[in-house]
Design a protein around this motif. Structure first.
Motif, PDB file in Angstrom:
ATOM      1  N   ILE A  63      18.262  -5.220  -1.744  1.00 11.87           N
ATOM      2  CA  ILE A  63      18.538  -4.016  -2.526  1.00 11.87           C
ATOM      3  C   ILE A  63      19.934  -3.492  -2.210  1.00 11.87           C
ATOM      4  O   ILE A  63      20.645  -2.975  -3.048  1.00 11.87           O
ATOM      5  CB  ILE A  63      17.477  -2.937  -2.222  1.00 11.87           C
ATOM      6  CG1 ILE A  63      16.132  -3.437  -2.738  1.00 11.87           C
ATOM      7  CG2 ILE A  63      17.846  -1.616  -2.866  1.00 11.87           C
ATOM      8  CD1 ILE A  63      15.017  -2.478  -2.521  1.00 11.87           C
ATOM      9  N   ALA A  76      19.230  -3.586   3.079  1.00 12.31           N
ATOM     10  CA  ALA A  76      17.982  -2.912   2.721  1.00 12.31           C
ATOM     11  C   ALA A  76      17.215  -3.921   1.884  1.00 12.31           C
ATOM     12  O   ALA A  76      17.752  -4.469   0.919  1.00 12.31           O
ATOM     13  CB  ALA A  76      18.286  -1.654   1.916  1.00 12.31           C
ATOM     14  N   GLY A  78      13.735  -5.029  -0.286  1.00  6.10           N
ATOM     15  CA  GLY A  78      12.639  -4.462  -1.063  1.00  6.10           C
ATOM     16  C   GLY A  78      11.369  -5.284  -0.902  1.00  6.10           C
ATOM     17  O   GLY A  78      11.409  -6.508  -0.947  1.00  6.10           O
ATOM     18  N   ASN A  82       7.300  -1.862  -3.540  1.00  6.36           N
ATOM     19  CA  ASN A  82       8.414  -0.936  -3.746  1.00  6.36           C
ATOM     20  C   ASN A  82       8.875  -0.198  -2.503  1.00  6.36           C
ATOM     21  O   ASN A  82       9.746   0.657  -2.573  1.00  6.36           O
ATOM     22  CB  ASN A  82       8.116   0.101  -4.833  1.00  6.36           C
ATOM     23  CG  ASN A  82       8.212  -0.525  -6.193  1.00  6.36           C
ATOM     24  OD1 ASN A  82       8.985  -1.474  -6.372  1.00  6.36           O
ATOM     25  ND2 ASN A  82       7.407  -0.063  -7.120  1.00  6.36           N
ATOM     26  N   ASN A  83       8.271  -0.477  -1.362  1.00  2.17           N
ATOM     27  CA  ASN A  83       8.807   0.070  -0.129  1.00  2.17           C
ATOM     28  C   ASN A  83      10.082  -0.692   0.242  1.00  2.17           C
ATOM     29  O   ASN A  83      10.353  -1.770  -0.283  1.00  2.17           O
ATOM     30  CB  ASN A  83       7.787  -0.079   1.001  1.00  2.17           C
ATOM     31  CG  ASN A  83       6.831   1.091   1.047  1.00  2.17           C
ATOM     32  OD1 ASN A  83       7.262   2.246   1.026  1.00  2.17           O
ATOM     33  ND2 ASN A  83       5.546   0.813   1.111  1.00  2.17           N
ATOM     34  N   ARG A  84      10.820  -0.099   1.164  1.00  2.11           N
ATOM     35  CA  ARG A  84      12.045  -0.745   1.647  1.00  2.11           C
ATOM     36  C   ARG A  84      12.066  -0.795   3.153  1.00  2.11           C
ATOM     37  O   ARG A  84      11.552   0.102   3.804  1.00  2.11           O
ATOM     38  CB  ARG A  84      13.259   0.098   1.216  1.00  2.11           C
ATOM     39  CG  ARG A  84      13.733  -0.160  -0.172  1.00  2.11           C
ATOM     40  CD  ARG A  84      14.636   0.961  -0.606  1.00  2.11           C
ATOM     41  NE  ARG A  84      15.905   0.906   0.096  1.00  2.11           N
ATOM     42  CZ  ARG A  84      17.022   1.468  -0.391  1.00  2.11           C
ATOM     43  NH1 ARG A  84      17.010   2.103  -1.530  1.00  2.11           N
ATOM     44  NH2 ARG A  84      18.136   1.397   0.281  1.00  2.11           N
ATOM     45  N   GLU A  86      14.824  -2.018   6.578  1.00  3.53           N
ATOM     46  CA  GLU A  86      16.217  -2.323   6.875  1.00  3.53           C
ATOM     47  C   GLU A  86      16.325  -3.321   8.024  1.00  3.53           C
ATOM     48  O   GLU A  86      15.496  -3.330   8.935  1.00  3.53           O
ATOM     49  CB  GLU A  86      16.974  -1.034   7.186  1.00  3.53           C
ATOM     50  CG  GLU A  86      16.984  -0.113   5.968  1.00  3.53           C
ATOM     51  CD  GLU A  86      17.963   1.040   6.060  1.00  3.53           C
ATOM     52  OE1 GLU A  86      18.524   1.404   5.036  1.00  3.53           O
ATOM     53  OE2 GLU A  86      18.173   1.585   7.168  1.00  3.53           O
ATOM     54  N   GLY A 339      15.370   3.335   5.327  1.00  6.66           N
ATOM     55  CA  GLY A 339      14.726   2.676   4.199  1.00  6.66           C
ATOM     56  C   GLY A 339      14.196   3.707   3.219  1.00  6.66           C
ATOM     57  O   GLY A 339      14.692   4.824   3.112  1.00  6.66           O
ATOM     58  N   LYS A 340      13.188   3.334   2.526  1.00  9.57           N
ATOM     59  CA  LYS A 340      12.581   4.288   1.588  1.00  9.57           C
ATOM     60  C   LYS A 340      11.108   3.957   1.638  1.00  9.57           C
ATOM     61  O   LYS A 340      10.696   2.865   1.316  1.00  9.57           O
ATOM     62  CB  LYS A 340      13.141   4.053   0.197  1.00  9.57           C
ATOM     63  CG  LYS A 340      12.630   5.013  -0.829  1.00  9.57           C
ATOM     64  CD  LYS A 340      13.476   4.888  -2.094  1.00  9.57           C
ATOM     65  CE  LYS A 340      12.872   5.614  -3.259  1.00  9.57           C
ATOM     66  NZ  LYS A 340      11.822   4.836  -3.905  1.00  9.57           N
TER      67      LYS A 340
END
Ligand code: SAH
Length: 360
Positions: A63, A76, A78, A82-84, A86, A339-340
């Protein structure tokens, strides 16, 4: 991607194949970086067709791909949900360290770590853990620059590796496998905030390097900084360190990580207390200057304070290194990996601090 020798052996046995297929396929995937079964030329056409039907070799999506002025590179990645996560590559003169994640987010809530702010979503699978190394190897190769190799792997990215024990252990099997990454056990480091029962289990399962994120020598302060201390306090953690080292060769050392927080844990008295706490354990101490992030509420100890702290420890005969902060310009340093994450623990609600400025 996520099968260790044993799992892959069972997989091939079910297909009626001989055990040597394990080494062959492991090598294709992890050493030759092949993700297409048709390229596995020493397998019969029939077997390749079977593999295409029953399996797939899938990596993670890139990503973001950033490179720091100091050569540190951060990705980053994916995940399917849809989580991320690092991953960071840190080049040094004599080695290249890949810092990988073991969980999506983290449940431990350490007060000085930005990953904690993201809350916890889930454990990474074995495949997701290994994909980080697989992908980084491929992308570093593509740079075509000499010396950009992965010689060390540290589980110091997002997450608490010992709370994802089984998957992390299997991933380490593959890291150490000569037909895969062939890393020496001294070059793989598991870092833990102190999950005591899992430290005992690790001692039985893998002879890799262990790092303890200690950060404080009094329960009152450690409860604050590393809340898992409320469950496994110093009275439990320190004997666990001793037990762990009793099972190791006398020459090996336990790594102690100690984040330097101005006015919190960085006085001369703190250093002296640390010497007392670690008495009798063979250690290497890593002093980590705190890497700030918005709303953390902490400040990095001054250079003077860090060096004074190091001097006290060194005078007592403890090998102490000050960890150089790397990749700061791309938010790749310790505790800056965010991350996300889809927070399943709803931790975010507990924090009123806006997350502006973080690399989400
Ligand atoms: N959960 C594991 C591994 C991830 S953290 C553990 O706690 O050990 C890797 C290291 O970075 C730990 O020692 C952690 O305490 C440290 N760290 C976290 N946030 C930091 C920050 N903001 N500055 C410096 N070090 C930090």
């Amino acid at each position: 991607m996520g099968l260790n020798r044993q799992d892959m052996g069972e997989f091939f046995e079910k297909l009626g194949e001989k055990p040597f297929r394990v080494s062959q396929v492991t090598k294709w995937i992890h050493q030759l970086n092949v993700s297409d079964f048709d390229q596995m030329t020493n397998l019969s056409k029939k077997l390749r067709e079977q593999l295409k039907e029953k399996a797939c070799i899938k990596s993670l999506d890139i990503i973001e791909d950033q490179i720091s002025t100091d050569g540190t590179r951060k990705w980053a990645l994916g995940l399917e949900d849809n989580n991320r996560i690092e991953v960071v590559y840190i080049p040094e003169d004599d080695r290249g360290t890949l810092c990988i994640s073991s969980q999506v987010g983290c449940a431990l809530d350490c007060s000085f770590c930005s990953t904690a702010r993201q809350g916890f979503s889930r454990n990474l699978t074995v495949a997701e853990i290994l994909s980080q190394i697989w992908l980084a190897t491929r992308l570093l190769d593509e740079e075509k620059k000499p010396g950009r190799k992965i010689t060390n792997v540290v589980l110091m990215g997002m997450g608490e590796p010992l709370l994802n024990f089984d998957n992390v252990m299997k991933a380490i099997d593959v890291m150490l496998d000569d037909f895969a990454y062939g890393l020496s056990k001294r070059r793989v480091t598991v870092s833990t905030a102190g999950v005591v029962p899992a430290m005992d289990k690790l001692a039985e399962r893998h002879d890799v390097q262990l790092a303890i994120s200690l950060h404080a020598t009094r329960d009152e302060l450690r409860d604050d900084l590393v809340p898992i201390n409320k469950k496994y306090n110093l009275e439990k953690l320190i004997p666990a360190c001793q037990r762990f080292m009793e099972k190791r060769s006398p020459r090996s050392r336990l790594t102690i990580e100690y984040v330097m927080l101005a006015g919190v844990n960085d006085t001369k008295q703190d250093a002296e207390d640390l010497i007392k706490v670690l008495d009798g354990i063979s250690v290497l101490i890593n002093l980590i200057p705190f890497n700030p992030f918005p709303g953390s509420g902490y400040k990095t100890s001054s250079n003077n304070a860090v060096h004074r702290f190091q001097d006290v420890l060194m005078k007592a005969g403890l090998i102490t290194v000050i960890r150089k902060t790397r990749g700061e310009d791309i938010d790749a340093a310790c505790g800056q990996l965010v991350g996300k994450v889809e927070d399943k623990s709803r931790r975010e609600n507990k924090f009123k601090v806006p997350r502006i400025g973080m690399n989400t």
